[in-house]
Scaffold this motif. Structure first.
Motif, short mmCIF file in Angstrom:
data_model
loop_
_atom_site.label_atom_id
_atom_site.label_comp_id
_atom_site.label_asym_id
_atom_site.label_seq_id
_atom_site.Cartn_x
_atom_site.Cartn_y
_atom_site.Cartn_z
N ALA A 118 0.83 -1.21 0.00
CA ALA A 118 0.00 0.00 0.00
C ALA A 118 0.86 1.26 0.00
O ALA A 118 0.59 2.21 -0.74
N HIS A 119 1.92 1.25 0.81
CA HIS A 119 2.79 2.42 0.87
C HIS A 119 3.50 2.66 -0.46
O HIS A 119 3.60 3.79 -0.94
N VAL A 121 2.64 1.98 -3.49
CA VAL A 121 1.73 2.55 -4.50
C VAL A 121 1.32 3.97 -4.13
O VAL A 121 1.36 4.89 -4.97
N GLN A 122 0.93 4.19 -2.87
CA GLN A 122 0.47 5.52 -2.46
C GLN A 122 1.60 6.53 -2.45
O GLN A 122 1.40 7.71 -2.74
N HIS A 125 2.07 7.61 -5.98
CA HIS A 125 0.93 8.44 -6.39
C HIS A 125 1.03 9.85 -5.82
O HIS A 125 0.66 10.82 -6.49
N HIS A 174 -0.32 11.27 3.54
CA HIS A 174 -0.90 9.95 3.75
C HIS A 174 -0.04 9.17 4.74
O HIS A 174 1.17 9.38 4.82
N ALA A 327 -5.56 1.32 -2.20
CA ALA A 327 -4.98 2.38 -3.03
C ALA A 327 -6.05 3.05 -3.88
O ALA A 327 -6.10 4.28 -4.00
N THR A 330 -8.04 5.52 -2.06
CA THR A 330 -7.36 6.80 -1.79
C THR A 330 -7.16 7.61 -3.06
O THR A 330 -6.48 8.64 -3.04
N VAL A 332 -5.97 6.37 -6.22
CA VAL A 332 -4.96 5.91 -7.17
C VAL A 332 -5.65 5.14 -8.29
O VAL A 332 -6.51 4.29 -8.04
N ILE A 337 -1.52 1.77 -10.20
CA ILE A 337 -1.31 0.60 -9.35
C ILE A 337 -0.54 -0.48 -10.11
O ILE A 337 0.41 -1.06 -9.60
#
Length: 504
Positions: A118-119, A121-122, A125, A174, A327, A330, A332, A337
């Motif tokens: 998750a981190h 990808v975010q 982004h 985030h 993701a 949020t 994305v 992704i």
């Protein structure tokens, strides 16, 4: 005082002759007290600590009782000091949680891998504006000095809100954080609300004299994430799904609950998942999964299609799905992704090393029945006719119930087991190894006990032949061993394996 009263925590306030007008520091460690400190008497507290805090400049203390050692200080007496500390810590640091989109992740296994997915990808982004609080690392900003090793999966509340404030100061928007059952058990996250909560799975763990007294208590604490999140994602294949889903429904409308499961996994005739996934390719280093949406709210996220996951293991596919859905929630896009998910690497998780004259080495943090069973079962499927050698140990002073589980997983999947030290703390590592050994079927598995971990790692690799697999489980890239109350430097399983492979 208002915060404490609102939460029915305040018993009384006894003001000093010159009560403080402000605090410039908050701490529960008397050694860190300075002028104008608000000091918290919590945990294994001894009155002498309050004396030390006063000498260093503390002007008030928060406690569940009054102490004569606090004479001359303002005393704030509360019903629960841990809850008070979390509320006041958030206030002292300016409620940093309100300036971050916070994703909280819980589960018996997979928290760290999901957090990294998750981190990764975010963070891409947001152009580097995502913080990470994980079992391995804490990332509060984009600079190298803003990344450091974690001591606890979820730290004490004052440390947690301090790091959140640092993240905000460093421009983070985030935060992805692992949330342990102990964080709820000990009220480290009391009053904290998550924008998104992820519940991965549950199986018996952390049950023992210093942790959860029963599995029911463990499950209850895990479920608190669902009761304190605005939206939740749940793996519908988890054991005890009915209780988990019920906890979510007790706090949230269905539109805020997202369920996922592997294709053809019938949860119940009454349960409709929002996403199904299936594996379309799998080998010892990577896999491809395909997601299909089955609800209106699921389709709105527009994530249907194939995704590449570059960390092996079918159980890691479940972690990837949770990260993909989170993701998308949020903001994305599926395109982003797909681009960034394969780039994610998790230190010490399913790291693969090829040797010239011996087997393939896998290094992973697997440390309980659920995680070790999943890991060994996946690898066994890849090499059904070759030996599977596993090296493991178990921690001292906590997670005592893990020992039988490790023995069970070894019996079910391994051919050779080397039992060694893994943070024995104040316990005898030989006794821990023997407890694991009691639960291993010696008719199925050859067992050796080699307490020096470096020697054991080398022995496990040297014992293997080409085509076989060696699993070094439990410590990953952890560079210390907890021995007799001290953190002793340790080269890490990764470095020992790499050095041995280079030599040969």
């Amino acid at each position: 005082m208002t915060l404490l009263s609102e939460h029915d925590l305040l018993i009384e306030k006894k003001a000093a002759q010159e009560p403080p007008r402000k605090f410039t520091h908050v701490t529960y460690d008397s050694r860190q007290a300075t002028a104008q400190t608000l000091f918290f008497c919590k945990g294994n507290f001894e009155p002498a600590y309050l004396n030390q805090a006063k000498e260093k400049g503390a002007t008030a203390y928060v406690s569940e009782r009054e102490y004569v050692q606090g004479q001359g200080l303002t005393a704030i007496i509360v019903r629960d000091v841990q809850k008070a500390m979390s509320l006041l810590g958030a206030a002292f640091y300016g409620f940093p949680q309100n300036q971050l989109f916070i994703t909280g992740i819980t589960g018996t296994k997979g928290k760290t891998t999901t957090a990294y997915f998750a981190h990764g990808v975010q963070d891409a982004h947001t152009n580097g504006h995502a913080a990470l609080f994980s079992t391995i690392d804490r990332i509060t900003g984009p600079k190298p000095e803003q990344r450091f090793k974690s001591d606890l999966t979820t730290p004490e509340s004052l440390d947690l809100f301090h790091d959140m404030a640092e993240a905000v100061k460093n421009g983070m928007t985030h935060l992805i954080m692992e949330v342990s059952s102990q964080a709820f058990k000990k009220n480290r996250v009391y009053g904290l609300k998550y924008d998104l909560g992820i519940f991965l799975n549950i199986s018996p763990d952390h049950i023992g004299r210093n942790e959860h007294p029963t599995f029911e208590d463990y499950l209850y604490c895990k479920e608190q994430l669902l009761r304190n999140s605005k939206n939740v994602i749940i793996n519908a294949e988890s054991q005890h799904f009915d209780e988990i889903n019920g906890a979510a429904k007790g706090s949230l409308m269905d539109d805020h609950i997202y369920l996922y499961a592997r294709e053809n996994s019938l949860i119940s005739f009454q349960t409709q998942v929002d996403f199904e996934f299936k594996e379309t390719r799998q080998d010892l280093t990577e896999s491809t999964v395909e997601i299909s949406s089955y609800s209106d709210k699921g389709r709105k996220l527009a994530i249907d299609g194939a995704y590449e996951v570059d960390i092996p293991g079918d159980y890691n596919q479940e972690n990837a799905i949770a990260a993909i859905v989170s993701a998308a929630m949020t903001g994305v896009s599926a395109t982003e992704i797909r681009q960034h998910l394969p780039e994610v690497r998790v230190p010490g998780r399913m790291e693969v090393f090829q040797t010239k004259d011996h087997g393939t080495v896998y290094i992973d943090y697997a440390h309980n029945y659920a995680s070790l069973k999943s890991l060994l079962s996946f690898l066994r499927q890849q090499i059904p006719d070759e030996r599977l050698i596993v090296l493991t140990g178990s921690t001292g002073d906590k997670g005592i119930s893990r020992r039988s589980g490790l023995g069970q997983a070894i019996s079910e999947e391994a051919d050779v087991a080397i039992l060694t030290s893994d943070d024995p703390a104040t316990e005898d590592p030989l006794q821990i190894a023997q407890e694991i050994d009691q639960h291993i079927d010696h008719d199925q598995v050859e067992v050796q006990i080699v307490l020096d971990r470096k020697t054991a790692v080398k022995q496990a690799i040297m014992l293997s032949k080409p085509g076989e697999i060696v699993v070094l489980a439990g410590k990953g890239r952890d560079a210390t061993q907890k021995l007799n109350g001290k953190n002793v430097p340790y080269e890490t399983d990764v470095k020992i394996a790499e050095d041995l492979i280079k030599e040969r």
